[in-house]
Write a protein that holds these residues in place. Structure first.
Motif, PDB file in Angstrom:
ATOM      1  N   ASP A 175       0.596  -1.338   0.015  1.00  0.00           N
ATOM      2  CA  ASP A 175       0.025  -0.108  -0.013  1.00  0.00           C
ATOM      3  C   ASP A 175       0.688   1.219   0.094  1.00  0.00           C
ATOM      4  OD1 ASP A 175      -2.116  -1.736  -0.012  1.00  0.00           O
ATOM      5  OD2 ASP A 175      -2.977  -0.998   1.848  1.00  0.00           O
ATOM      6  N   VAL A 176       2.026   1.228   0.734  1.00  0.00           N
ATOM      7  CA  VAL A 176       2.781   2.374   0.684  1.00  0.00           C
ATOM      8  C   VAL A 176       3.475   2.870  -0.370  1.00  0.00           C
ATOM      9  CG1 VAL A 176       5.005   1.203   1.202  1.00  0.00           C
ATOM     10  CG2 VAL A 176       4.485   3.362   2.049  1.00  0.00           C
ATOM     11  N   ASN A 177       3.474   1.819  -1.484  1.00  0.00           N
ATOM     12  CA  ASN A 177       3.944   2.182  -2.953  1.00  0.00           C
ATOM     13  C   ASN A 177       2.705   2.390  -3.743  1.00  0.00           C
ATOM     14  OD1 ASN A 177       6.605   1.457  -2.400  1.00  0.00           O
ATOM     15  ND2 ASN A 177       6.494  -0.584  -2.289  1.00  0.00           N
ATOM     16  N   ILE A 178       1.795   1.867  -3.955  1.00  0.00           N
ATOM     17  CA  ILE A 178       0.671   2.004  -4.729  1.00  0.00           C
ATOM     18  C   ILE A 178      -0.478   2.997  -4.439  1.00  0.00           C
ATOM     19  CG2 ILE A 178      -0.727   0.101  -3.804  1.00  0.00           C
ATOM     20  CD1 ILE A 178      -0.313   0.939  -7.667  1.00  0.00           C
ATOM     21  N   LEU A 179      -0.670   3.319  -3.215  1.00  0.00           N
ATOM     22  CA  LEU A 179      -1.713   4.235  -2.572  1.00  0.00           C
ATOM     23  C   LEU A 179      -1.592   5.694  -2.899  1.00  0.00           C
ATOM     24  CD1 LEU A 179      -4.427   3.372  -1.460  1.00  0.00           C
ATOM     25  CD2 LEU A 179      -3.460   3.972   0.888  1.00  0.00           C
ATOM     26  N   PRO A 180      -0.304   6.173  -2.750  1.00  0.00           N
ATOM     27  CA  PRO A 180      -0.083   7.375  -3.136  1.00  0.00           C
ATOM     28  C   PRO A 180      -0.187   7.856  -4.588  1.00  0.00           C
ATOM     29  CG  PRO A 180       1.556   6.806  -1.625  1.00  0.00           C
ATOM     30  CD  PRO A 180       0.848   5.650  -2.204  1.00  0.00           C
ATOM     31  N   LEU A 181       0.014   6.966  -5.548  1.00  0.00           N
ATOM     32  CA  LEU A 181      -0.017   6.978  -6.855  1.00  0.00           C
ATOM     33  C   LEU A 181      -1.795   7.027  -7.299  1.00  0.00           C
ATOM     34  CD1 LEU A 181       2.509   4.364  -8.253  1.00  0.00           C
ATOM     35  CD2 LEU A 181       2.713   6.913  -7.934  1.00  0.00           C
ATOM     36  N   THR A 182      -2.467   6.616  -6.559  1.00  0.00           N
ATOM     37  CA  THR A 182      -4.172   6.722  -6.886  1.00  0.00           C
ATOM     38  C   THR A 182      -4.550   8.270  -6.865  1.00  0.00           C
ATOM     39  OG1 THR A 182      -4.688   6.299  -4.377  1.00  0.00           O
ATOM     40  CG2 THR A 182      -4.364   4.580  -6.008  1.00  0.00           C
ATOM     41  N   ASN A 183      -3.679   8.864  -6.028  1.00  0.00           N
ATOM     42  CA  ASN A 183      -4.188  10.453  -5.929  1.00  0.00           C
ATOM     43  C   ASN A 183      -3.238  11.207  -6.658  1.00  0.00           C
ATOM     44  OD1 ASN A 183      -6.073  12.184  -5.212  1.00  0.00           O
ATOM     45  ND2 ASN A 183      -4.815  12.813  -3.402  1.00  0.00           N
ATOM     46  N   ASN A 184      -2.326  10.700  -7.836  1.00  0.00           N
ATOM     47  CA  ASN A 184      -1.359  11.536  -8.457  1.00  0.00           C
ATOM     48  C   ASN A 184      -1.820  12.307  -9.496  1.00  0.00           C
ATOM     49  OD1 ASN A 184       0.689  11.937 -11.015  1.00  0.00           O
ATOM     50  ND2 ASN A 184       1.686  10.876  -9.319  1.00  0.00           N
ATOM     51  N   LYS A 185      -1.282  13.455  -9.657  1.00  0.00           N
ATOM     52  CA  LYS A 185      -1.836  14.529 -10.581  1.00  0.00           C
ATOM     53  C   LYS A 185      -2.127  14.355 -12.200  1.00  0.00           C
ATOM     54  CE  LYS A 185      -0.495  18.641  -7.511  1.00  0.00           C
ATOM     55  NZ  LYS A 185       0.401  19.792  -7.292  1.00  0.00           N
ATOM     56  N   ARG A 186      -1.192  13.176 -12.239  1.00  0.00           N
ATOM     57  CA  ARG A 186      -1.215  12.782 -13.655  1.00  0.00           C
ATOM     58  C   ARG A 186      -2.483  11.461 -13.899  1.00  0.00           C
ATOM     59  NH1 ARG A 186       1.699  14.568 -18.265  1.00  0.00           N
ATOM     60  NH2 ARG A 186       1.070  13.418 -20.071  1.00  0.00           N
ATOM     61  N   GLN A 187      -3.415  12.146 -14.874  1.00  0.00           N
ATOM     62  CA  GLN A 187      -4.663  11.186 -14.810  1.00  0.00           C
ATOM     63  C   GLN A 187      -4.315   9.903 -15.106  1.00  0.00           C
ATOM     64  OE1 GLN A 187      -6.436  10.478 -17.843  1.00  0.00           O
ATOM     65  NE2 GLN A 187      -8.047   9.451 -16.475  1.00  0.00           N
ATOM     66  N   GLU A 188      -3.470   9.831 -16.395  1.00  0.00           N
ATOM     67  CA  GLU A 188      -3.268   8.230 -16.765  1.00  0.00           C
ATOM     68  C   GLU A 188      -2.746   7.572 -15.726  1.00  0.00           C
ATOM     69  OE1 GLU A 188      -2.088  11.309 -17.882  1.00  0.00           O
ATOM     70  OE2 GLU A 188      -2.629  11.163 -19.897  1.00  0.00           O
ATOM     71  N   LEU A 189      -1.798   8.027 -14.893  1.00  0.00           N
ATOM     72  CA  LEU A 189      -1.272   7.161 -13.865  1.00  0.00           C
ATOM     73  C   LEU A 189      -1.978   6.936 -12.682  1.00  0.00           C
ATOM     74  CD1 LEU A 189       1.269   5.958 -12.524  1.00  0.00           C
ATOM     75  CD2 LEU A 189       1.854   8.067 -11.794  1.00  0.00           C
ATOM     76  N   ARG A 190      -2.836   8.268 -12.265  1.00  0.00           N
ATOM     77  CA  ARG A 190      -3.809   7.863 -11.279  1.00  0.00           C
ATOM     78  C   ARG A 190      -4.822   6.765 -11.515  1.00  0.00           C
ATOM     79  NH1 ARG A 190      -5.452  12.981 -11.391  1.00  0.00           N
ATOM     80  NH2 ARG A 190      -7.362  12.905 -12.613  1.00  0.00           N
ATOM     81  N   SER A 191      -5.257   6.591 -12.949  1.00  0.00           N
ATOM     82  CA  SER A 191      -6.249   5.637 -13.283  1.00  0.00           C
ATOM     83  C   SER A 191      -5.625   4.472 -13.348  1.00  0.00           C
ATOM     84  CB  SER A 191      -6.850   6.182 -14.697  1.00  0.00           C
ATOM     85  OG  SER A 191      -7.600   5.046 -15.044  1.00  0.00           O
ATOM     86  N   GLU A 192      -4.588   4.159 -13.777  1.00  0.00           N
ATOM     87  CA  GLU A 192      -3.944   2.805 -13.674  1.00  0.00           C
ATOM     88  C   GLU A 192      -3.786   2.502 -12.278  1.00  0.00           C
ATOM     89  OE1 GLU A 192      -2.923  -0.322 -15.862  1.00  0.00           O
ATOM     90  OE2 GLU A 192      -3.209   1.347 -16.903  1.00  0.00           O
ATOM     91  N   ALA A 193      -3.040   3.283 -11.429  1.00  0.00           N
ATOM     92  CA  ALA A 193      -2.924   2.780 -10.046  1.00  0.00           C
ATOM     93  C   ALA A 193      -4.269   2.466  -9.437  1.00  0.00           C
ATOM     94  CB  ALA A 193      -2.237   4.001  -9.247  1.00  0.00           C
TER      95      ALA A 193
END
Length: 387
Positions: A175-193
């Protein structure tokens, strides 16, 4: 010939090279033409370089594919496909008989991505024991570490590729690696995470709803909905939790869609509280949700607030009352149908009346209404007409 006062001729040419003195002695129009030709030539040369560079890269890539893919295919066919029950060592881990030379080539940087893509393709094509063995081979070759390194890259494209590879191979991500990416400013990365988190998390696949501050775009919601409804053995929570406590309106709206899909009737009281929300779009979706849940307890409140609502909420109330199937609301629906001046209100009221009335009642209403309303009623009598 006319000479501009801004020509390079006005510069001091005493200490310039001979070719530059010659260039500065030319008329301004010729100077501009020469510069344009030089720029065009450089641009054409650059394009040619890029074309040849891409062709060369593709040539090298195809050459590597032709060499390494048959070796990998032979290994998979011999040791996995033809042996569905792979031999186990004393620690319970699969034993792959890979010669050291071939193992070194598999781990070579120039072949790694080709092998990852090939194993993922096999993983998608096979299930059961063979699929499990593909995952074990992927980990034994240390390719999971390669994907983890991509996920920690600074480049968002590499992060997405790493997440996608780990998700396809069903490798757990902390979770410590993937959870922050779910709120990333980059929409494509946020969606994939977010999609990866739902697929890989075994206990709380919707935990990222708690930390999401970025809005769930409509396309994000479509992708998430597809992932949620197609993922096997997913732990479905009570979505009333986020309807009640989340400050992200898009999360609340998406949770109401999931409440309807999973028919979580016990979440209806939480949705009723949204009827007091200041956002009329959220109110409209809450009314839609209550209607699709057929939560009849909310009907009196919907009738009570009807006159104070904007048009979109009024239309949703008329649809909801029709879906609830409460005969007591037919009188209210008839009033809106008979006396409203708005066409959309009369149309939706008529549809709800048709859904909750028998043929005799509809015939009586037909006799007492205007020719225009008669056409609206006849239109809604068609069973193919939906809200």
């Amino acid at each position: 010939m006319f000479e501009s006062p801004y020509s390079f001729e006005n510069l001091d040419v005493g200490q310039n090279p001979a070719w530059l003195n010659w260039f500065l002695s030319l008329p301004l129009v010729i100077q501009i033409a020469v510069v344009s030709i030089l720029i065009s030539t450089c641009f054409i040369l650059y394009i040619q370089y890029r074309i040849w560079y891409i062709r060369f890269k593709n040539y090298i890539y195809n050459k590597r594919v032709k060499y390494i893919v048959p070796i990998l295919d032979d290994l998979i066919t011999e040791q996995i496909v033809l042996k569905s029950n792979a031999s186990q060592n004393q620690f319970g881990e699969p034993a792959f008989n890979i010669p050291n030379q071939i193992r070194a080539e598999f781990r070579s940087r120039k072949y790694r991505q080709i092998i990852i893509d090939r194993i993922i393709k096999y993983q998608a094509d096979f299930t059961g024991t063979i699929g499990t063995e593909m995952r074990n081979l992927y980990m034994e070759l240390g390719l999971d570490k390669v994907s983890f390194r991509k996920m920690k890259s600074r480049k968002w494209e590499k992060k997405i590729r790493g997440i996608r590879e780990l998700t396809n191979m069903d490798i757990l991500i902390a979770d410590v690696n993937i959870l922050p990416l779910t709120n990333n400013k980059r929409q494509e990365l946020r969606s994939e995470a977010r999609n990866a988190y739902i697929k890989l998390s075994k206990n709380e696949p919707f935990k990222f709803f708690d930390v999401t501050t970025e809005p769930l775009l409509k396309w994000d919601q479509i992708e998430l909905f597809k992932t949620i409804t197609t993922t096997e053995n997913i732990a479905i929570p009570n979505f009333a939790r986020w309807v009640t406590y989340s400050n992200n309106k898009s999360v609340v709206a998406f949770c109401m869609e999931l409440i309807v899909y999973y028919k979580q009737y016990d979440a209806a009281p939480a949705v009723v509280k949204l009827l007091e929300n200041k956002d009329h779009l959220l109110r409209a979706q809450a009314i839609n949700c209550l209607g699709k849940l057929k939560y009849e307890q909310a009907a009196p409140q919907l009738v009570h607030i009807y006159s104070n609502q904007p048009l979109n909420c009024r239309l949703e109330i008329l649809k909801a009352l029709g879906r609830m199937g409460n005969k007591e609301n037919v009188t209210f629906l008839k009033q809106e149908f008979m006396y409203s001046t708005d066409f959309d209100i009369r149309k939706n009221a008529a549809k709800s009346i048709v859904r909750n009335s028998n043929k005799q009642q509809i015939d009586l209403l037909m006799e007492s209404c205007t020719p225009e309303n008669q056409l609206i009623l006849k239109h809604n009598l068609n069973p193919l007409i939906k809200y």
